[in-house]
Design an enzyme around this catalytic site. Structure first.
Site, PDB file in Angstrom:
ATOM      1  N   HIS A  66       0.823  -1.210   0.000  1.00  0.00           N
ATOM      2  CA  HIS A  66       0.000   0.000   0.000  1.00  0.00           C
ATOM      3  C   HIS A  66       0.858   1.262   0.000  1.00  0.00           C
ATOM      4  CE1 HIS A  66      -3.591  -2.370   1.922  1.00  0.00           C
ATOM      5  NE2 HIS A  66      -3.468  -2.586   0.631  1.00  0.00           N
ATOM      6  N   HIS A  67       2.148   1.141  -0.372  1.00  0.00           N
ATOM      7  CA  HIS A  67       2.987   2.343  -0.380  1.00  0.00           C
ATOM      8  C   HIS A  67       2.483   3.343  -1.408  1.00  0.00           C
ATOM      9  CE1 HIS A  67       4.870   0.465  -3.902  1.00  0.00           C
ATOM     10  NE2 HIS A  67       5.433   1.628  -4.157  1.00  0.00           N
ATOM     11  N   LYS A  72      -2.384  -2.730  -8.113  1.00  0.00           N
ATOM     12  CA  LYS A  72      -2.650  -3.165  -9.485  1.00  0.00           C
ATOM     13  C   LYS A  72      -2.152  -4.589  -9.695  1.00  0.00           C
ATOM     14  CE  LYS A  72      -3.848  -1.898 -13.730  1.00  0.00           C
ATOM     15  NZ  LYS A  72      -4.564  -3.167 -13.836  1.00  0.00           N
ATOM     16  N   LYS A  96       7.706  -4.577  -9.992  1.00  0.00           N
ATOM     17  CA  LYS A  96       7.613  -4.244 -11.420  1.00  0.00           C
ATOM     18  C   LYS A  96       7.112  -2.810 -11.600  1.00  0.00           C
ATOM     19  CE  LYS A  96       6.125  -7.384 -14.299  1.00  0.00           C
ATOM     20  NZ  LYS A  96       5.330  -8.298 -15.145  1.00  0.00           N
ATOM     21  N   LYS A 108      -2.575  -9.092  -6.802  1.00  0.00           N
ATOM     22  CA  LYS A 108      -2.881 -10.208  -7.706  1.00  0.00           C
ATOM     23  C   LYS A 108      -4.114 -10.914  -7.176  1.00  0.00           C
ATOM     24  CE  LYS A 108      -0.812 -11.787 -11.476  1.00  0.00           C
ATOM     25  NZ  LYS A 108      -0.170 -10.932 -12.486  1.00  0.00           N
ATOM     26  N   THR A 196       2.524  -5.703 -24.324  1.00  0.00           N
ATOM     27  CA  THR A 196       3.598  -6.465 -23.680  1.00  0.00           C
ATOM     28  C   THR A 196       4.681  -6.839 -24.684  1.00  0.00           C
ATOM     29  OG1 THR A 196       1.973  -7.337 -22.109  1.00  0.00           O
ATOM     30  CG2 THR A 196       4.110  -8.432 -22.184  1.00  0.00           C
ATOM     31  N   ASN A 235       0.260 -14.317 -27.822  1.00  0.00           N
ATOM     32  CA  ASN A 235       0.181 -12.861 -27.957  1.00  0.00           C
ATOM     33  C   ASN A 235       1.541 -12.197 -27.751  1.00  0.00           C
ATOM     34  OD1 ASN A 235      -0.158 -10.088 -26.402  1.00  0.00           O
ATOM     35  ND2 ASN A 235      -1.893 -10.280 -27.768  1.00  0.00           N
ATOM     36  N   SER A 364      -1.755  -0.459 -19.058  1.00  0.00           N
ATOM     37  CA  SER A 364      -2.899  -0.491 -18.146  1.00  0.00           C
ATOM     38  C   SER A 364      -2.996   0.819 -17.360  1.00  0.00           C
ATOM     39  CB  SER A 364      -2.767  -1.662 -17.176  1.00  0.00           C
ATOM     40  OG  SER A 364      -3.101  -2.878 -17.810  1.00  0.00           O
TER      41      SER A 364
END
Length: 472
Positions: A66-67, A72, A96, A108, A196, A235, A364
């Site tokens: 929560h920094h 996400k 990341k 996640k 990506t 993909n 995103s």
């Protein structure tokens, strides 16, 4: 990465943090806080099947850090989903995002199912119920937690999620920003599909432009003429290969789970992809040599190897046989820790996954910004820019007495589309992150780009905690 019974992805990630911390002068309490998950939500819910029977499914959502808010991270549907895996993946998202300077904490989620065993109606029920469970505990929202597609999910599931969230929050003007990876019709963003793979290309391109690094590998700078082997033509693999080929490199092999193709003269990626879609594989492809055991292709001689399929592809067993000079981790965890140590000793450069496949989360972020602003990128200024360029070309023609062709004129006055702006932002992000990571590697005098990436990410997270006054 190994899948032994006692293996822990979360502990593995914490191990990377500990390795990086050895090169840093940080409060041990701060390192411990950075490593741990802030919130873990595990829940069970029933699914009524079409035949009237019921089954109980297990879902997870882990908010690692929560920094920065919102957090996400994707939602995966897989039989292998468990608490440790979700914790590990959430932690990786934290580092990341920090590495590429995207202002999110990591998260996640997942549901333990095999999505292939359920029909569309059942998958919709599962997705909507999963979303409602997150809503109940405030584990989703544009300012709280923003999921995205992952293994086993797609834009379709994201559309169900946003529809469910909006039904529960009709007064929330920014509700569309509760999830990314949505279809364009549901306020997704143009350029997300290839993001990506495009990011993988930008990352490898930057790596091969650093002259002293290439000299130490016995390579020239630039993509032109480099020989490349790609594992996986899904993909990420397809778009990575496509952009690498367009930059002048030669794709000499492509490996898939049901066989691969080797052609020293170079492979036409568009033609191979079209054949794969039609024939469900490469067998019978008229050019090159079909290799039944495609994993062998990983050990063929090449300049750059791009594993873009599954984890655990380069292990201590095949690492000594790898002949590539550079490995670009387009997939998550394709090189095990033991294998990476062997590769480092052999002087092979490994561009880590936490950097190289960050294109998805970067775009995103742009989608989330678009949803908050409620306007497409480029919509306000595109026509203004086109008119300005048209007048400028007219001035040049009057001054020189020469006229541009219609083709030249159209190319020069075309305003930037949303896709143009998204890919430009992605390129800037990947370029800056690579050189910051490589600079850290050299300043700390370490071999591993992965360790450098973790150092840089941890430094940025530590600054957030310090600025909040939590740690001195």
């Amino acid at each position: 990465m190994s899948k032994q019974k006692d293996y822990s992805l979360f502990n593995d990630v914490c191990g990377f943090v500990d390795d990086a911390a050895k090169h840093m002068n940080l409060n041990p309490g701060l390192i411990e806080q950075i490593k741990q998950c802030n919130s873990i939500y595990k829940f069970n819910f029933p699914l009524r099947n079409d035949d009237g029977t019921y089954e109980t499914l297990t879902g997870y959502r882990v908010q690692h850090s929560h920094h920065k808010l919102p957090v996400k991270g994707g939602i995966r549907y897989s039989e292998h989903v468990n608490e440790d895996e979700v914790k590990g993946l959430a932690a990786l998202m934290t580092y990341k995002c920090a590495l590429v300077n995207v202002p999110f904490g990591g998260a996640k989620g997942g549901v333990r199912i095999d999505p292939l065993k359920y029909n569309v109606n059942q998958l919709e029920k599962i997705t909507r119920r999963y979303t409602s469970e997150l809503i109940k505990k405030k584990f989703i929202g544009p300012a709280i937690d923003v999921p995205a597609p992952d293994y086993g999910t797609s834009a379709r599931e994201m559309a169900w999620i946003v529809d469910t969230f909006e039904a529960f929050n009709p007064e929330l003007i920014n509700a569309k920003g509760c999830v990314t990876g949505k279809p364009l019709s549901q306020h997704g963003i143009d350029g997300r599909t290839e993001a990506t793979g495009q990011g993988v290309f930008f990352g490898i391109r930057e790596a091969v432009e650093v002259e002293d690094d290439m000299k130490s590998l016995g390579l020239t700078t630039g993509m032109k003429g480099k020989t490349v082997i790609v594992q996986g033509l899904g993909n990420v693999g397809y778009y990575s290969a496509k952009y690498i080929e367009e930059a002048g490199a030669k794709i000499i092999a492509v490996a898939e789970w049901n066989g691969g193709i080797f052609d020293s003269e170079g492979i036409d990626i568009e033609a191979l992809k079209a054949y794969q879609l039609k024939n469900k594989g490469f067998k019978g492809y008229p050019k090159g040599e079909f290799v039944k055991d495609s994993k062998e292709l990983l050990t063929y001689e090449c300049d750059i190897l791009v594993p873009a399929a599954l984890e655990n592809q380069i292990t201590k067993e095949n690492a000594p046989k790898i002949k590539a000079k550079i490995i670009g981790e387009a997939a998550n965890g394709p090189v095990t820790q033991e294998a990476e140590r062997i590769l480092m000793e052999r002087g092979i450069m490994v561009i880590p996954d936490m950097y190289l496949n960050a294109g998805g989360v970067t775009v995103s972020y742009f989608e989330w910004l678009k949803n908050l602003s409620r306007v497409s990128f480029g919509k306000l200024e595109k026509r203004y820019d086109m008119e300005k360029y048209r007048k400028l070309l007219g001035t040049i023609e009057n001054a020189t007495g020469e006229e541009f062709t219609d083709q030249e004129r159209d190319a020069l006055i075309r305003g930037a589309s949303e896709r143009d702006l998204v890919l430009s932002g992605l390129e800037e992000t990947m370029v800056e992150a690579y050189h910051a990571m490589n600079k850290t590697r050299k300043e700390k005098n370490i071999k591993s780009l992965r360790t450098a990436a973790f150092i840089l990410a941890i430094e940025r997270i530590a600054i957030s905690y310090t600025d909040l006054g939590i740690f001195p």
